[in-house]
Design a protein around this motif. Structure first.
Motif, mmCIF file in Angstrom:
data_model
loop_
_atom_site.group_PDB
_atom_site.id
_atom_site.type_symbol
_atom_site.label_atom_id
_atom_site.label_comp_id
_atom_site.label_asym_id
_atom_site.label_seq_id
_atom_site.Cartn_x
_atom_site.Cartn_y
_atom_site.Cartn_z
ATOM 1 N N ASN A 200 0.595 -1.231 0.062
ATOM 2 C CA ASN A 200 0.137 0.039 0.104
ATOM 3 C C ASN A 200 0.843 1.430 -0.129
ATOM 4 O OD1 ASN A 200 -2.441 -1.353 -0.224
ATOM 5 N ND2 ASN A 200 -2.556 -1.307 2.275
ATOM 6 N N GLU A 201 2.241 1.290 0.113
ATOM 7 C CA GLU A 201 2.945 2.383 0.153
ATOM 8 C C GLU A 201 2.927 3.212 -0.949
ATOM 9 O OE1 GLU A 201 5.813 5.128 0.238
ATOM 10 O OE2 GLU A 201 6.100 3.759 -0.967
ATOM 11 N N PHE A 202 2.941 4.617 -0.828
ATOM 12 C CA PHE A 202 2.637 5.466 -2.117
ATOM 13 C C PHE A 202 3.614 6.611 -2.029
ATOM 14 C CE2 PHE A 202 0.997 9.598 -3.538
ATOM 15 C CZ PHE A 202 0.601 9.225 -4.809
ATOM 16 N N LEU A 203 3.982 7.033 -0.844
ATOM 17 C CA LEU A 203 4.662 8.341 -0.887
ATOM 18 C C LEU A 203 6.171 8.064 -1.219
ATOM 19 C CD1 LEU A 203 5.388 11.544 -0.072
ATOM 20 C CD2 LEU A 203 5.863 10.534 2.292
ATOM 21 N N PHE A 204 6.683 7.064 -0.729
ATOM 22 C CA PHE A 204 8.356 6.931 -1.421
ATOM 23 C C PHE A 204 8.220 6.585 -2.696
ATOM 24 C CE2 PHE A 204 8.575 5.804 3.497
ATOM 25 C CZ PHE A 204 9.301 6.840 3.887
ATOM 26 N N ALA A 205 7.336 5.553 -3.272
ATOM 27 C CA ALA A 205 7.542 5.360 -4.559
ATOM 28 C C ALA A 205 7.252 6.340 -5.331
ATOM 29 C CB ALA A 205 6.642 4.122 -4.702
ATOM 30 N N ASN A 206 6.296 7.440 -5.262
ATOM 31 C CA ASN A 206 5.924 8.522 -5.762
ATOM 32 C C ASN A 206 6.919 9.426 -5.963
ATOM 33 O OD1 ASN A 206 3.876 9.992 -7.424
ATOM 34 N ND2 ASN A 206 3.811 11.267 -5.788
ATOM 35 N N THR A 207 7.881 9.526 -4.923
ATOM 36 C CA THR A 207 8.932 10.408 -4.881
ATOM 37 C C THR A 207 10.093 10.116 -5.642
ATOM 38 O OG1 THR A 207 7.856 11.319 -2.737
ATOM 39 C CG2 THR A 207 10.074 11.934 -2.934
ATOM 40 N N PHE A 208 10.728 8.669 -5.274
ATOM 41 C CA PHE A 208 11.941 8.419 -5.805
ATOM 42 C C PHE A 208 11.890 7.561 -7.109
ATOM 43 C CE2 PHE A 208 12.438 7.614 -1.073
ATOM 44 C CZ PHE A 208 12.799 8.841 -0.608
ATOM 45 N N LEU A 209 10.650 7.164 -7.579
ATOM 46 C CA LEU A 209 10.652 6.661 -9.036
ATOM 47 C C LEU A 209 9.974 7.443 -9.929
ATOM 48 C CD1 LEU A 209 9.169 3.093 -7.841
ATOM 49 C CD2 LEU A 209 11.763 3.806 -8.310
ATOM 50 N N PHE A 210 10.677 7.907 -10.938
ATOM 51 C CA PHE A 210 10.233 8.522 -12.091
ATOM 52 C C PHE A 210 9.902 8.057 -13.254
ATOM 53 C CE2 PHE A 210 14.248 10.867 -10.023
ATOM 54 C CZ PHE A 210 13.613 11.430 -9.191
ATOM 55 N N ASP A 211 10.597 6.974 -13.594
ATOM 56 C CA ASP A 211 10.186 6.202 -14.705
ATOM 57 C C ASP A 211 9.092 5.238 -14.608
ATOM 58 O OD1 ASP A 211 10.265 4.465 -17.081
ATOM 59 O OD2 ASP A 211 12.039 3.730 -16.865
ATOM 60 N N GLN A 212 8.057 5.381 -15.265
ATOM 61 C CA GLN A 212 6.607 4.877 -15.259
ATOM 62 C C GLN A 212 6.681 3.269 -15.434
ATOM 63 O OE1 GLN A 212 3.740 6.335 -17.824
ATOM 64 N NE2 GLN A 212 2.101 4.997 -17.134
ATOM 65 N N ALA A 213 7.735 2.890 -16.075
ATOM 66 C CA ALA A 213 8.023 1.436 -16.098
ATOM 67 C C ALA A 213 8.259 0.822 -14.502
ATOM 68 C CB ALA A 213 9.143 0.957 -16.947
ATOM 69 N N ARG A 214 8.711 1.515 -13.664
ATOM 70 C CA ARG A 214 9.141 1.003 -12.216
ATOM 71 C C ARG A 214 8.169 1.460 -11.183
ATOM 72 N NH1 ARG A 214 14.092 3.190 -14.119
ATOM 73 N NH2 ARG A 214 15.447 1.769 -14.809
ATOM 74 N N TRP A 215 6.949 2.101 -11.887
ATOM 75 C CA TRP A 215 5.926 2.418 -10.642
ATOM 76 C C TRP A 215 5.345 1.263 -10.045
ATOM 77 C CZ3 TRP A 215 3.121 7.167 -13.451
ATOM 78 C CH2 TRP A 215 4.024 8.303 -13.460
ATOM 79 N N PRO A 216 5.095 1.239 -8.671
ATOM 80 C CA PRO A 216 4.107 0.191 -8.260
ATOM 81 C C PRO A 216 2.556 0.618 -8.601
ATOM 82 C CG PRO A 216 4.828 1.586 -6.539
ATOM 83 C CD PRO A 216 5.739 2.026 -7.665
ATOM 84 N N VAL A 217 1.766 -0.166 -8.275
ATOM 85 C CA VAL A 217 0.378 0.015 -8.685
ATOM 86 C C VAL A 217 -0.245 0.975 -7.788
ATOM 87 C CG1 VAL A 217 -0.708 -1.516 -6.990
ATOM 88 C CG2 VAL A 217 -1.690 -1.092 -9.217
ATOM 89 N N THR A 218 0.293 1.247 -6.787
ATOM 90 C CA THR A 218 -0.319 2.465 -6.054
ATOM 91 C C THR A 218 0.052 3.840 -6.560
ATOM 92 O OG1 THR A 218 1.519 2.349 -4.670
ATOM 93 C CG2 THR A 218 -0.313 1.392 -3.767
ATOM 94 N N VAL A 219 0.991 3.771 -7.445
ATOM 95 C CA VAL A 219 1.263 5.116 -8.043
ATOM 96 C C VAL A 219 0.635 5.271 -9.549
ATOM 97 C CG1 VAL A 219 2.927 6.491 -9.039
ATOM 98 C CG2 VAL A 219 3.565 5.270 -6.803
ATOM 99 N N VAL A 220 0.366 4.037 -10.079
ATOM 100 C CA VAL A 220 -0.234 4.065 -11.292
ATOM 101 C C VAL A 220 -1.812 4.328 -11.299
ATOM 102 C CG1 VAL A 220 -1.112 2.379 -13.240
ATOM 103 C CG2 VAL A 220 1.479 2.258 -12.152
#
Length: 268
Positions: A200-220
């Protein structure tokens, strides 16, 4: 009777948001934007699920979430169990302060350290990598894992370790072959909680990942909100689909989860 009605009311209150999201996921555009809102879709449709499942970004996000959450869980359980065992067995001055420190680290507000973490990861050239998210998620998961598992390891009798030592087993052998198998309910409970938190984590993934290919589903999922419109049906369908794996994990390990939560609440 009053107790049963209270529990039933709480259960219904807890399920209502999920039912409402599911209702949105099968509603067409007319029902979604009708005023007042309709409780039962007049024209149910599965088009939102078809669109989401056909979206390559969503499918990749699910795989990324599995990779991040699974790796975080494995690392956290390994490090957490190795740290919790000596804390549960050894008696030394300041042990309570150490445990309180672990608990404080687990609940430290992530927003307060997002900027320093970003700077450190940029210096280490780890931004936009899985390692960045997994490392930070693990840093928050390990303290809570230690705190939970210490309670389970404390319940196990010392005589088991003494018997293992008499048989010639070392510390690590005793831990791996005697203690861990007996602490399975607690380990499973901790693993499920860690996995759910990482999933369920969103904040770190949304901040540290720029490439959409690496986004977890919570950012998608928030990506279904465009500049001028929001696809509420797709967001609701994606939310339901993302919740299904968590529900399946809990159902599969329901017995272990209940045993673990119950055991952790009792004193030996």
């Amino acid at each position: 009777m009053t107790r049963r009605l209270t529990l039933l009311s709480l259960a219904v209150w807890s399920v209502l948001p999920i039912l409402w999201v599911f209702k949105m996921s099968i509603s067409d555009r007319l029902d979604l934007f009708s005023t007042p809102p309709v409780l039962v879709p007049r024209h149910p449709t599965a088009s939102h699920y078809t669109a989401v499942l056909g979206d390559s970004a969503f499918r990749a996000g699910v795989l990324n979430s599995l990779l991040i959450a699974g790796t975080t869980t494995v690392i956290s359980m390994t490090l957490g169990s190795l740290a919790a065992y000596p804390l549960a067995r050894l008696r030394f001055r300041g042990r309570t302060l150490v445990l309180i420190g672990f608990l404080a680290m687990a609940y430290f507000p992530s927003v307060a350290i997002i900027a320093p973490l970003f700077k450190q990861l940029r210096t280490a050239e780890l931004l936009d990598t899985y390692i960045a998210v997994i490392a930070v998620d693990t840093a928050f998961a390990v303290p809570l894992s230690v705190w939970i598992m210490v309670a389970f390891f404390r319940k196990l009798p010392f005589e088991l370790e003494e018997a293992a030592r008499i048989d010639g087993a070392g510390v690590l052998q005793t831990f791996r072959r005697v203690i861990l198998p007996l602490a399975v309910p607690g380990v499973v409970t901790t693993a499920i909680l860690t996995f759910v938190a990482a999933w369920n984590e969103f904040l770190f993934a949304n901040t540290f990942l720029f490439d959409q290919a690496r986004w977890p589903v919570t950012v998608v999922i928030p990506g279904y909100a465009g500049v001028h419109s929001v696809d509420y049906g797709a967001q609701a369908a994606a939310t339901i689909l993302v919740t299904i794996p968590l529900a399946l994990v809990v159902l599969v390990f329901q017995r272990r989860l209940v045993e673990g939560l119950t055991a952790g609440a009792l004193k030996s």
